[in-house]
Write an enzyme that holds these catalytic residues in place. Structure first.
Site, PDB file in Angstrom:
ATOM      1  N   TYR A  59     135.967  11.260  30.837  1.00 44.78           N
ATOM      2  CA  TYR A  59     135.050  11.039  29.856  1.00 44.78           C
ATOM      3  C   TYR A  59     134.494   9.274  30.020  1.00 44.78           C
ATOM      4  O   TYR A  59     134.572   8.480  29.653  1.00 44.78           O
ATOM      5  CB  TYR A  59     135.720  10.507  28.263  1.00 44.78           C
ATOM      6  N   GLY A 213     127.512  17.760  16.174  1.00 46.14           N
ATOM      7  CA  GLY A 213     126.494  16.475  15.271  1.00 46.14           C
ATOM      8  C   GLY A 213     125.354  17.240  14.563  1.00 46.14           C
ATOM      9  O   GLY A 213     125.105  17.012  12.974  1.00 46.14           O
TER      10      GLY A 213
END
Length: 338
Positions: A59, A213
């Site tokens: 990440y 999302g």
């Protein structure tokens, strides 16, 4: 402030039932956040008792940011159940990148992560993607070595097959299997992964529990996303062809959330908790962090969960979760050990 907790797997450590995925602070979902922005979110997470944090060496600068955070906030590390991962998009001998979970690479990765994070150990260490060319038994034995050395507390797998889980667990108890699981991603209910985890007492940790999302109900148009957001090009459910269809499905679930006085995102997360999973939604906004954590306190009855499961089964999303060639190997198995 405290949030509800549950054992992470059979006889596992107590962790909050809704965790915090940190990936989006640095990669894939728009511009990387500054330390100031990240620290404010992490500070608030600790204040509300959101202490199950998930990162990875994949990440971007996420592990390094956490290292700076723990250094700047004495005592914070002791409050956090910290998970990280290795093995995805690793450098290969031919100069390309791919999956590596061989013991040699695992040893390099754990030492690098501990140094970058500035910690003596991580609570949970995942094999991020499964290298089909390395027997899973070899990989798990390396992780047991790390556990015996005090570098990790618990072992996890990510995006693995049911057979891989069984083989790994036969070497050493696996604490958690991290997979994409949400009302829009039900693969583990059909491919044996969920059933195998339940049989063996392994926790299911659900990443992208809000389907990146879209299940928050806050993304109503593709224009709501940053132009550099990877969802626009790498996630077919956000394509021009599919997006509006999926928003309609979200609206159907929103009606169920309205009946209960909660947000549709909280409904999705509470449904996962009701299934025994540990969702780890990510966010870059404090108000969303608070909303997600609040889902841990939503009480759904067994009948509620069964009713919602039926509705969710009927609400089939348009588009796959990844574009071709994206996401690495999914539900992979490995060669047998000779």
């Amino acid at each position: 402030m405290s949030l509800p907790t549950a054992p992470l797997g059979r006889n596992g450590p107590e962790v909050v039932t809704v965790g915090f995925g940190l990936m989006g602070l640095h990669v894939f979902y728009g511009p990387e956040k500054s330390d100031e922005e990240c620290f404010a979110i992490l500070d608030r997470a600790l204040e509300i008792g959101e202490t199950f944090w998930d990162t990875s060496d994949l990440y971007g600068g996420n592990e390094a940011m956490l290292g700076r955070y723990f250094k700047a906030r004495p005592g914070a590390r002791e409050k956090v159940f910290l998970a990280t991962k290795f093995g995805a998009y690793a450098p290969l001998p031919d100069g390309s990148t791919g999956t590596r979970s061989d013991p040699e690479w695992a040893r390099i990765c754990i030492d690098k992560s501990l140094k970058t994070l500035g910690v003596e150990f991580v609570d949970l260490y995942y094999v991020h993607r499964i290298d089909k060319n390395v027997p899973i038994e070899d990989t798990v034995e390396a992780l047991v070595e790390f556990k015996n050395a005090g570098k990790i507390k618990h072992i996890g797998l990510s995006e693995c097959s049911a057979r891989t889980i069984e083989r790994a667990h036969a070497i050493h108890p696996i604490a958690a299997a991290q997979v994409e699981y949400s009302p829009f991603s039900l693969d583990i209910e059909d491919n044996g992964v969920k059933a195998t985890c339940e049989k063996l007492g392994i926790a299911v940790v659900a990443y992208s529990p809000l389907s990146r999302g879209i299940l928050t109900g806050k993304i109503r148009s593709r224009s709501d996303l940053d132009k550099n957001d990877s969802r626009l090009t790498m996630m077919p459910r956000f394509s021009e062809e599919n997006f509006d269809k999926n928003v309609q499905l979200v609206d159907e679930l929103q009606a169920e959330a309205d009946k209960r006085g909660i947000t549709v995102g909280q409904l999705a997360l509470a449904w996962l908790v009701g299934q025994g999973a540990f969702p780890i939604p990510g966010t870059t906004k404090i108000e969303r962090l608070e909303e997600n954590a609040g889902a841990a306190k939503v009480q759904l009855s067994k009948e509620d969960v069964e009713y919602l499961s039926k509705l969710i089964r009927e609400a089939v999303p348009a588009g796959s979760r990844y574009a071709p060639g994206v996401g690495g190997p999914l539900y992979e198995d490995t060669v047998e050990r000779k």
